[in-house]
Design an enzyme around this catalytic site. Structure first.
Site, PDB file in Angstrom:
ATOM      1  CB  SER A  20      -0.906   0.005   1.235  1.00  0.00           C
ATOM      2  OG  SER A  20      -1.606   1.230   1.278  1.00  0.00           O
ATOM      3  CE  LYS A  71     -10.834  -1.076  -1.653  1.00  0.00           C
ATOM      4  NZ  LYS A  71     -10.651  -0.337  -2.908  1.00  0.00           N
ATOM      5  CG  ASN A  92     -12.656   3.719  -0.056  1.00  0.00           C
ATOM      6  OD1 ASN A  92     -13.611   4.300   0.432  1.00  0.00           O
ATOM      7  ND2 ASN A  92     -11.757   4.340  -0.778  1.00  0.00           N
ATOM      8  CG  ASP A 108     -12.101   3.032  -3.895  1.00  0.00           C
ATOM      9  OD1 ASP A 108     -11.053   3.649  -3.609  1.00  0.00           O
ATOM     10  OD2 ASP A 108     -12.314   1.858  -3.534  1.00  0.00           O
ATOM     11  N   GLY A 136     -15.022  -6.686 -10.783  1.00  0.00           N
ATOM     12  CA  GLY A 136     -14.696  -6.896  -9.371  1.00  0.00           C
ATOM     13  C   GLY A 136     -15.045  -5.663  -8.550  1.00  0.00           C
ATOM     14  N   GLY A 137     -14.417  -5.552  -7.404  1.00  0.00           N
ATOM     15  CA  GLY A 137     -14.705  -4.450  -6.488  1.00  0.00           C
ATOM     16  C   GLY A 137     -14.410  -3.093  -7.105  1.00  0.00           C
TER      17      GLY A 137
HETATM   18  P1  ATR Z   1     -10.952  -6.168  -7.466  1.00  0.00           P
HETATM   19  O1  ATR Z   1     -11.918  -6.261  -6.336  1.00  0.00           O
HETATM   20  O2  ATR Z   1      -9.634  -5.556  -7.082  1.00  0.00           O
HETATM   21  O3  ATR Z   1     -11.521  -5.545  -8.689  1.00  0.00           O
HETATM   22  P2  ATR Z   1     -11.394  -8.937  -8.206  1.00  0.00           P
HETATM   23  O4  ATR Z   1     -12.705  -8.952  -7.542  1.00  0.00           O
HETATM   24  O5  ATR Z   1     -10.520 -10.105  -8.018  1.00  0.00           O
HETATM   25  O6  ATR Z   1     -10.518  -7.682  -7.780  1.00  0.00           O
HETATM   26  O7  ATR Z   1     -11.611  -8.679  -9.763  1.00  0.00           O
HETATM   27  C1  ATR Z   1     -10.595  -8.784 -10.664  1.00  0.00           C
HETATM   28  C2  ATR Z   1     -11.138  -8.498 -12.056  1.00  0.00           C
HETATM   29  O8  ATR Z   1     -10.089  -8.753 -12.980  1.00  0.00           O
HETATM   30  C3  ATR Z   1     -12.295  -9.392 -12.438  1.00  0.00           C
HETATM   31  O9  ATR Z   1     -13.159  -8.688 -13.273  1.00  0.00           O
HETATM   32  C4  ATR Z   1     -11.587 -10.521 -13.181  1.00  0.00           C
HETATM   33  O10 ATR Z   1     -12.387 -11.231 -14.104  1.00  0.00           O
HETATM   34  P3  ATR Z   1     -13.223 -12.518 -13.629  1.00  0.00           P
HETATM   35  O11 ATR Z   1     -14.451 -12.010 -12.976  1.00  0.00           O
HETATM   36  O12 ATR Z   1     -13.480 -13.257 -14.903  1.00  0.00           O
HETATM   37  O13 ATR Z   1     -12.318 -13.284 -12.701  1.00  0.00           O
HETATM   38  C5  ATR Z   1     -10.543  -9.730 -13.923  1.00  0.00           C
HETATM   39  N1  ATR Z   1      -9.434 -10.564 -14.348  1.00  0.00           N
HETATM   40  C6  ATR Z   1      -8.538 -11.199 -13.583  1.00  0.00           C
HETATM   41  N2  ATR Z   1      -7.656 -11.874 -14.344  1.00  0.00           N
HETATM   42  C7  ATR Z   1      -8.025 -11.687 -15.643  1.00  0.00           C
HETATM   43  C8  ATR Z   1      -7.521 -12.118 -16.908  1.00  0.00           C
HETATM   44  N3  ATR Z   1      -6.455 -12.917 -17.012  1.00  0.00           N
HETATM   45  N4  ATR Z   1      -8.162 -11.696 -18.024  1.00  0.00           N
HETATM   46  C9  ATR Z   1      -9.234 -10.922 -17.946  1.00  0.00           C
HETATM   47  N5  ATR Z   1      -9.771 -10.463 -16.774  1.00  0.00           N
HETATM   48  C10 ATR Z   1      -9.169 -10.848 -15.643  1.00  0.00           C
END
Ligand code: ATR
Length: 284
Positions: A20, A71, A92, A108, A136-137
């Site tokens: 961080s 979060k 957050n 955020d 994701g988040g």
């Molecule tokens: P955060 O809360 O930080 O956004 P997360 O909930 O783990 O983290 O979400 C990560 C995002 O990156 C998701 O949209 C994920 O897609 P999936 O829902 O299909 O898992 C995306 N992501 C992670 N690796 C990926 C990859 N190799 N190609 C495309 N999208 C990816």
């Protein structure tokens, strides 16, 4: 800075939290404003998160930032959520109020919007269609921010379609889904492209997305800030697209928490940006 026994306390709770930049950022602002206060990294396992959150005000903390992976858990544990935290389904920032009652916020959303407002004034008026990669988040906060900004068409595109569908339901009729396989073609007529995935971050593969169909006037932004120039932003710049990097979102989301805990609204400027990047010392 030598702390007194009345120093204000705040920190960032995450697991891991070593990466961080928030302690450096808040530490800089505390020093710049001569505030008797401390902001520390608090590494907390998911299994301990609930207990730590409850104890925070009892230990004299004025609040904390909440980061990955806590979060969403924070949004379900804190009873008093502001409208943005409720809308984004994630917290957050927590602020201890009267009798140690925690209030949950999501800054955020403000961080995302303020970053674009500062870098590209007028982007809201020029954006009709925005494509958000990821679900994701971080996509929650970005999508909710785009709803707040009144963007007509918010297109969610995620490798796992169901997650995008779930997210879109919360955003109402402005939000539609773009299939992952159709992502390159779906960039036609787009005014704003946002990467909210961790692809392109140091140690990860670049985002697998061709920009060939994206209009060259479209604004491209990435929430990844390590590296500052992600492969996505580098490709966008090569084509002549305007870009905004992700560091500003981190800096802008931090303002509201700092103000709530320490009583001073900090400023995001080049000095703090350079300091957080390690390109300047704190005395500048
Ligand atoms: P955060 O809360 O930080 O956004 P997360 O909930 O783990 O983290 O979400 C990560 C995002 O990156 C998701 O949209 C994920 O897609 P999936 O829902 O299909 O898992 C995306 N992501 C992670 N690796 C990926 C990859 N190799 N190609 C495309 N999208 C990816």
């Amino acid at each position: 800075m030598i702390l007194s026994a009345e120093a204000g306390l705040a920190g960032v709770i995450g697991w891991p939290v070593r990466q961080s930049l928030s302690p450096r950022l808040h530490g800089y602002w505390l020093q710049r404003h001569g505030i008797d206060g401390a902001y520390v990294a608090l590494p907390v396992r998911p299994s301990d998160f609930s207990a730590v959150l409850q104890c925070l005000p009892r230990m004299g903390f004025r609040g904390a930032n909440i980061t990955v992976p806590h979060k969403e858990a924070a949004a379900s544990l804190v009873a008093d959520l502001d409208e943005t935290a409720r809308g984004a389904g994630a917290v957050n920032t927590v602020v201890a109020g009267e009798a140690g009652r925690l209030q949950g916020r999501n800054t955020d959303v403000e961080g995302f919007l303020d970053n674009l407002d500062a870098a590209v004034p007028g982007w809201r008026q020029r954006t009709r269609r925005a494509v958000v990669i990821g679900a994701g988040g971080a996509a929650r906060a970005v999508g909710y921010g785009l709803v707040q900004a009144g963007i007509d068409e918010i297109v969610l595109c995620n490798r796992t379609r169901e997650r995008a569908e779930t997210l879109a339901k919360g955003f109402g009729r402005q939000a539609t889904i773009l299939d992952w396989e159709a992502r390159a073609d779906g960039l036609e007529d787009t005014d704003l492209l946002v990467n909210t995935t961790t692809q392109g971050m140091v140690g990860n593969e670049p985002l697998d997305l061709s920009l060939v169909r994206l209009p060259t006037a479209a604004l491209v932004t990435d929430i990844v800030y390590k590296p500052l120039l992600t492969p996505l932003l580098a490709e966008a710049q090569r084509r002549g697209n305007p870009t905004v990097d992700g560091l500003g979102m981190l800096l802008h989301q931090a303002k509201a928490g700092f103000e709530a805990w320490f009583g001073t609204r900090p400023v995001v400027d080049d000095r703090v940006r350079e300091f957080v990047l390690g390109q300047a010392d704190s005395n500048r």
